[in-house]
Design a protein around this motif. Structure first.
Motif, PDB file in Angstrom:
ATOM      1  N   ALA A  56       0.796  -1.227   0.000  1.00  0.00           N
ATOM      2  CA  ALA A  56       0.000   0.000   0.000  1.00  0.00           C
ATOM      3  C   ALA A  56       0.832   1.283   0.000  1.00  0.00           C
ATOM      4  O   ALA A  56       0.290   2.358   0.241  1.00  0.00           O
ATOM      5  CB  ALA A  56      -0.932  -0.011   1.221  1.00  0.00           C
ATOM      6  N   ASP A 116       1.860   3.131  -2.261  1.00  0.00           N
ATOM      7  CA  ASP A 116       1.353   4.142  -3.192  1.00  0.00           C
ATOM      8  C   ASP A 116      -0.019   4.690  -2.787  1.00  0.00           C
ATOM      9  O   ASP A 116      -0.512   5.632  -3.403  1.00  0.00           O
ATOM     10  CB  ASP A 116       1.300   3.577  -4.612  1.00  0.00           C
ATOM     11  CG  ASP A 116       0.383   2.372  -4.744  1.00  0.00           C
ATOM     12  OD1 ASP A 116       0.086   1.717  -3.718  1.00  0.00           O
ATOM     13  OD2 ASP A 116      -0.037   2.077  -5.874  1.00  0.00           O
ATOM     14  N   ARG A 117      -0.614   4.133  -1.750  1.00  0.00           N
ATOM     15  CA  ARG A 117      -1.933   4.575  -1.291  1.00  0.00           C
ATOM     16  C   ARG A 117      -1.898   5.206   0.105  1.00  0.00           C
ATOM     17  O   ARG A 117      -2.940   5.541   0.654  1.00  0.00           O
ATOM     18  CB  ARG A 117      -2.909   3.391  -1.287  1.00  0.00           C
ATOM     19  CG  ARG A 117      -3.109   2.766  -2.654  1.00  0.00           C
ATOM     20  CD  ARG A 117      -4.179   1.685  -2.660  1.00  0.00           C
ATOM     21  NE  ARG A 117      -4.054   0.667  -1.634  1.00  0.00           N
ATOM     22  CZ  ARG A 117      -3.335  -0.451  -1.741  1.00  0.00           C
ATOM     23  NH1 ARG A 117      -2.639  -0.686  -2.830  1.00  0.00           N
ATOM     24  NH2 ARG A 117      -3.304  -1.333  -0.763  1.00  0.00           N
TER      25      ARG A 117
END
Length: 130
Positions: A28, A30-31
């Motif tokens: 995650a 990139d989130r």
């Protein structure tokens, strides 16, 4: 990231490390946006910032160096004994050597040597503020 430590400064404790491991295991990065909280009037504010930033970056590095794919492979086989054993083995991987090399390559003091620079900054800049 905010922790309940004595100084209200982020430190690389189990909570912070587990948070970064969860981000890694969930793929995650990139989130997720990581923000740090620094509040303590009893220690040098620049020192608190550096301590917290270095601790967070160390926890991120620790998590990113984990062989997550291997863990997920044994987990998919429902082999929890191997999963637990691997998680314990990963704790003693030489991740600090990687941290030291990254600091060295970035011309950032390795280990507690950054405290010397903090002291100079305090003497030359902070102590002259009113």
């Amino acid at each position: 990231v905010s922790t309940q430590s004595t100084w209200d400064v982020v430190i690389m404790n189990d909570d912070v490390t587990r948070l970064m491991l969860e981000i890694q295991r969930s793929k995650a990065w990139d989130r997720v946006t990581i923000a740090l909280d620094f509040f303590d009037a009893s220690i040098n504010r620049v020192g608190a910032y550096v301590i917290g930033t270095r601790a967070t970056r160390k926890a991120i590095l620790f998590a990113m160096l984990e062989p997550t794919d291997l863990l997920q492979e044994v987990e998919a086989k429902n082999n929890n004994t191997h999963r637990l054993a691997l998680m314990e083995e990963f704790k003693s991987l030489p991740w600090t050597s990687v941290w030291d090399m990254l600091c060295s390559k970035a011309n950032v003091p390795v280990g507690p040597k950054w405290l010397d620079e903090l002291d100079v900054y305090h003497q030359e800049v902070q102590s002259k503020r009113k």
